[in-house]
Write an enzyme that holds these catalytic residues in place. Structure first.
Site, short mmCIF file in Angstrom:
data_model
loop_
_atom_site.label_atom_id
_atom_site.label_comp_id
_atom_site.label_asym_id
_atom_site.label_seq_id
_atom_site.Cartn_x
_atom_site.Cartn_y
_atom_site.Cartn_z
CG HIS A 54 -1.70 1.25 1.31
ND1 HIS A 54 -2.60 1.64 0.35
CD2 HIS A 54 -1.68 2.26 2.22
CE1 HIS A 54 -3.10 2.81 0.67
NE2 HIS A 54 -2.56 3.21 1.80
CG ASP A 56 -0.24 6.10 2.13
OD1 ASP A 56 -1.47 6.22 2.22
OD2 ASP A 56 0.43 5.33 2.84
CG ASP A 176 -4.96 3.87 4.14
OD1 ASP A 176 -5.34 3.47 5.26
OD2 ASP A 176 -4.04 4.67 4.00
#
Ligand SMILES: *[C@@H]1O[C@H](CO)[C@@H](O)[C@H](O)[C@H]1NC(C)=O
Ligand SMILES: *[C@@H]1O[C@H](CO)[C@@H](O)[C@H](O)[C@H]1NC(C)=O
Ligand SMILES: *[C@@H]1O[C@H](CO)[C@@H](O)[C@H](O)[C@H]1NC(C)=O
Ligand SMILES: *[C@@H]1O[C@H](CO)[C@@H](O)[C@H](O)[C@H]1NC(C)=O
Ligand SMILES: *[C@@H]1O[C@H](CO)[C@@H](O)[C@H](O)[C@H]1NC(C)=O
Ligand SMILES: *[C@@H]1O[C@H](CO)[C@@H](O)[C@H](O)[C@H]1NC(C)=O
Ligand SMILES: *[C@@H]1O[C@H](CO)[C@@H](O)[C@H](O)[C@H]1NC(C)=O
Ligand SMILES: *[C@@H]1O[C@H](CO)[C@@H](O)[C@H](O)[C@H]1NC(C)=O
Ligand SMILES: *[C@@H]1O[C@H](CO)[C@@H](O)[C@H](O)[C@H]1NC(C)=O
Length: 891
Positions: A54, A56, A176
């Site tokens: 993941h 960002d 998320d």
């Protein structure tokens, strides 16, 4: 432990079984060829491992720092390493799979690769080893984004994937975002052609109930208007997007040894134990999900920096995104400079909306002897408002802080005039110096006057909308509209919630109070910290009801009047300032707030709200937007899906606003629109509140590792941030508010764009078209349709998106089928081809595949949504309520 399966394909055709590791086979330090193949076995529990990282697109570090892995002291993360090493790892075993979501990172990496590597990666994508999921530029938030931006950023990523790989993402992966919106489900899911959407974060009470009922997996119908025609399979994870506890394997993990050690000669040999752990964790999860297929999300934030280690090592702690709003300052030298002799200040205003538009242009100037002319040479009415001290001081401070310079002078006035701009077109205004020129003897500007009324009630508003204030208390008393007759006694105040510092004594019942999210299962630390849950960047947790510390009974008030606008200036306390503007030709009040620096020298964090209080009987009901599109009904202290236990009477009733909030009773509607994402609620009947600024002194233990206490410095002197923004208030007859909200919402989202230069008026007119539209001059879009995208693509084709702005039943006149004639939009061009595309334009609409679902308890009695017909061989586009249609045009 080798087998990795990337498919999020819920036809379950390509997934793999993963239980029983070749019967605890053991080795003794030599090469072992693991059997990594597999497939679905009916009747068994099938564990689908989905390796992911993941990443960002900017969080604790900038996107650049994340990509190259610099500033690792802030966070050890390098996405370049992730992609390099994942590709290597995938090549080592064709059974390995990996999913990747963030195209902002992938495209950077991609352009740096050799032709050979690109070829290799294409093969990995073709074979399904590397799969793009979600596939937008980033994984957008769902609370604080506008739907148009969500569409645009997804399109950018999807088009890249289509062009480079000829691949269409099938899975939504919103793991998320902190909460999930209806618009995401029906628009950025179903209308993209996704089969499914997956996420980790939901309300803890909701999750507990769903686990209990095995309803984490649902068919989500996010649209009242479209019902089952825009439904999507939705999967909320039982815990989080990380693997079960003990199955993190990042290279730099430093937890107790959890690697599966299968060398019998070594002390840590633990095959039996690890297999048991695996089975136990899998059955535990299967106990809360619906079928004998479960997914393990094998990854976490910025993981797979050395992808091989995922078979061996533990994960690391995780962190989440925060966004925060900076003050924007008006620093506008061209309008403030002296105009060179003989020249004018040329102001070109562009209207991005498809409708005729009249709006006030407001620019800072230094002279009140100016003449404003429109493109036809007519002198038009202008109003000057003296620049107030609060604005002047803010400007001095922030230009120094951000630009390192003091502006030479502070402009003396705001110059206001009314501009009329055609749809998708522009108009030009000329501002000239009238001093000492005979022909301009008569100034057309009106220098606003200060009202000195000291008694009774002060009424303001040069148009239909009026507000009255008490001259003694300075308080708003009433809003009314002389045209519609709507009249709502209204008070307005600023208050603050004291931020919870966390509980001194941990109390079990408070563990997750106020959290929309739980994050158990990472480490003991976070659980302990959450016992002390403080209010902070992620968590709003007030200590109690809001405070009014300042003397609300006496708000100093000044009134400024003029032909175009009346203003009420109110200083609520030394750090809360507000200007209310009522324009002659607008049916709403524009309210500009300036809040900060919030004092925290009493060691109390403060979360500042504006509250409007009316006598409307609203029965706990209010409405907030979903990503600026649908308005959803909210009922205080109530959730449709489970019996809510109200632990947080304020925070638990807050909702994100991107467009606005409204309430209504049996006569009137009170609506407030916002110019930025904020929180909003109606904590008592008849009330609306907006959360406008926050400053806390404790970290909330959710990942940023600091209090929400940003400061801005000039030289050595620092202070807390000041925010300035606008909200817009309207009152309407019951049923009439939607028109104001929808139209004004578009205007707020797409303001007039201004450009300036100094030029001789005659020269400019001789060399430029001063007023024009890009579309047929006799045409405009219907008021219920907005053009949300118009973009020329690299191959010369044009991407066009049209959105119907009304939900079914929202407005008697506008919630109907609308028509747009493309020929009139592209006047003077011959449209050779029009193709209707999916929302992100990566496939033709007619080719979109949609899964069919049998839904438990489905009444099958839904009304058929109105959708526009196909546009075969025509240029006439029909749009039903809430419909968004996307076209590629060739000329
Ligand atoms: C990141 O690293 C650069 C180069 O070492 C340094 O100049 C900069 O201050 C660092 N940024 C932060 C936020 O630490
Ligand atoms: C999952 O596995 C871990 C070890 O990795 C073990 O500590 C934990 O108890 C297991 N959880 C369940 C629910 O079985
Ligand atoms: C499954 O859930 C039920 C109900 O919550 C519980 O009683 C049972 O112990 C659980 N079984 C497993 C294997 O976790
Ligand atoms: C202010 O807004 C403008 C236009 O949206 C933007 O370009 C600029 O960067 C902003 N300035 C600050 C300090 O945020
Ligand atoms: C207008 O002209 C006067 C007199 O020439 C001058 O003092 C003033 O600065 C000029 N204003 C602007 C905005 O150029
Ligand atoms: C600004 O402050 C000065 C002195 O502090 C005062 O004389 C002036 O009237 C103020 N201006 C406005 C527009 O309030
Ligand atoms: C305020 O109103 C009262 C009653 O109407 C009147 O007696 C008084 O003179 C007024 N004061 C001012 C300053 O106008
Ligand atoms: C837009 O406004 C202009 C000028 O006010 C007017 O001439 C024109 O007819 C209007 N267009 C539409 C479509 O209403
Ligand atoms: C569109 O036009 C073409 C050629 O004029 C014709 O062959 C085709 O049948 C038409 N399609 C429809 C749906 O009308």
């Amino acid at each position: 432990m080798r087998q990795l399966f990337g498919r999020l394909d819920f036809s379950f055709s390509v997934c793999v079984v993963f239980l029983c590791l070749s019967l605890y086979g053991s080795v003794s330090g030599s090469y072992v060829k693991y059997n990594t193949g597999g497939g679905i076995v009916e009747g068994k529990l099938n564990v689908h491992l989905v390796p992911h990282s993941h990443d960002d697109v900017g969080w604790l570090k900038t996107i650049d720092q994340y990509y190259v892995g610099s500033n690792n002291s802030i966070q050890g993360a390098c996405v370049e390493n992730v992609l390099d090493s994942v590709v290597e790892s995938l090549l080592r075993d064709p059974n390995r799979k990996f999913v990747f979501a963030e195209m902002a990172f992938f495209t950077r990496w991609w352009v740096e690769q050799s032709v050979e590597t690109q070829e290799t990666v294409r093969k990995l994508v073709d074979s399904g080893q590397l799969e793009f999921i979600n596939g937008g530029w980033c994984m957008h938030d769902e609370a604080t984004c506008h739907y148009i931006d969500m569409i645009d950023q997804t399109t950018l990523g999807h088009r890249f994937i289509k062009e480079q790989f000829n691949y269409i993402p099938r899975a939504g992966w919103q793991i998320d975002p902190f909460g999930h919106s209806a618009v995401q489900a029906y628009l950025l899911g179903a209308e993209l052609g996704f089969d499914s959407v997956h996420f980790a974060r939901i309300d803890y009470q909701d999750r507990a109930k769903r686990k209990n009922e095995k309803s984490l997996e649902v068919i989500w119908r996010g649209s009242k208007t479209f019902g089952s025609s825009s439904q999507i399979f939705t999967n909320a994870f039982p815990v989080h997007y990380s693997p079960p506890s003990g199955f993190h394997f990042e290279v730099n993990g430093d937890y107790v040894p959890i690697q599966l050690q299968d060398n019998l000669l070594l002390y840590d040999y633990n095959v039996e134990k690890r297999v048991n752990d695996f089975i136990n964790n899998a059955t535990f999860q299967a106990n809360v999900t619906r079928t004998n297929h479960i997914m393990w999300t094998m990854g976490d934030d910025f993981q797979y920096q050395y992808a091989e280690s995922w078979f061996k090592q533990m994960d690391k702690f995780i962190h989440y995104v925060n966004k925060c709003q900076l003050l924007n300052i008006s620093y506008c030298p061209p309008t403030e400079e002296d105009t060179p002799e003989g020249k004018s200040l040329v102001v070109v205003a562009y209207n991005p909306l498809g409708w005729n538009r009249t709006d006030i242009i407001k620019i800072p100037v230094n002279d009140a002897n100016l003449v404003v002319q429109d493109s036809s040479g007519n002198t038009i009415e202008a109003q000057y408002v003296a620049l107030d001290n609060v604005t002047a001081n803010l400007r001095i401070f922030y230009t120094k802080a951000y630009l390192g310079q003091s502006s030479k002078q502070i402009p003396k006035y705001w110059l206001l005039f009314q501009a009329s701009v055609p749809p998708l077109g522009w108009n030009t205004y000329f501002i000239s110096n009238a001093s000492g020129k005979g022909i301009w003897e008569i100034r057309n500007g009106f220098l606003s006057t200060m009202d000195t009324t000291q008694n009774g009630t002060i009424e303001i508003g040069p148009g239909n909308l009026k507000m009255s204030f008490s001259s003694t208390s300075g308080q708003l008393k009433r809003i009314y509209n002389t045209k519609t007759g709507v009249d709502v006694p209204t008070q307005q105040s600023y208050l603050w919630y004291a931020s919870s510092p966390g509980d001194a004594v941990p109390q079990v019942c408070n563990i997750y109070a106020g959290l929309e999210v739980i994050m158990t299962g990472f480490s003991d630390t976070i659980v302990i910290l959450s016992l002390l849950q403080a209010s902070g960047a992620y968590i709003f947790r007030p200590s109690g009801p809001p405070n009014i510390q300042f003397d609300m009974l006496q708000v100093p008030l000044k009134v400024i009047r003029g032909p175009l606008v009346d203003e009420v200036l109110q200083q609520f306390n030394s750090w809360i300032y507000q200007v209310t503007r009522l324009y002659r030709d607008k049916e709403h009040a524009e309210v500009e707030f300036t809040i900060g620096p919030i004092p925290v020298d009493d060691s109390v964090g403060k979360e500042v709200i504006m509250r409007m209080t009316t006598n409307m009987v609203t029965n706990k009901v209010f409405y907030t937007d979903s990503n600026g599109r649908d308005f959803l009904e909210r009922i205080r202290d109530y959730r449709a899906d489970w019996p809510l236990s109200v632990n947080q009477p304020v925070a638990g009733n807050y909702y994100p606003l991107n467009l606005g909030i409204y309430t209504r009773d049996n006569k009137s509607e009170l609506s407030v629109l916002v110019d930025r994402a904020t929180g909003g609620a109606s904590i008592e009947d008849g009330e609306i509140e907006l959360m406008l600024h926050r400053r806390t002194i404790y970290d909330d233990s959710r990942g940023v590792g600091e209090a929400l206490d940003e400061s801005v410095c000039v030289d050595e002197s620092c202070e807390g941030l000041t925010v300035r923004g606008n909200y817009y208030v309207s009152i309407n007859q019951l049923g009439a508010g939607a028109r104001w909200r929808r139209t004004t919402g578009q205007e707020v989202y797409s303001p007039l764009l201004l450009a300036f230069t100094h030029e001789k008026l005659e020269d400019w007119k001789a060399s430029h078209l001063t007023k024009a539209t890009a579309i047929d001059p006799n045409y405009s879009l219907p008021l219920n349709v907005a053009l949300i995208t118009l973009q020329e693509l690299d191959d010369g084709s044009v991407l066009l998106r049209l959105a119907h702005l009304y939900e079914v039943g929202e407005d008697a006149e506008y919630s109907t089928l609308a028509n747009v004639d493309l020929k009139k939009i592209f006047t003077g061009k011959t449209i050779k081809e029009v193709k209707e595309m999916s929302l992100s334009t990566n496939q033709e609409k007619s080719e979109m595949k949609r899964m069919t679902w049998r839904v438990e308890g489905d009444s099958r009695k839904e009304p058929n949504p109105i959708r526009g017909g196909p546009i075969n061989n025509s240029t006439l586009v029909e749009l039903g309520p809430m419909e968004i249609r996307t076209f590629l045009l060739k000329f």
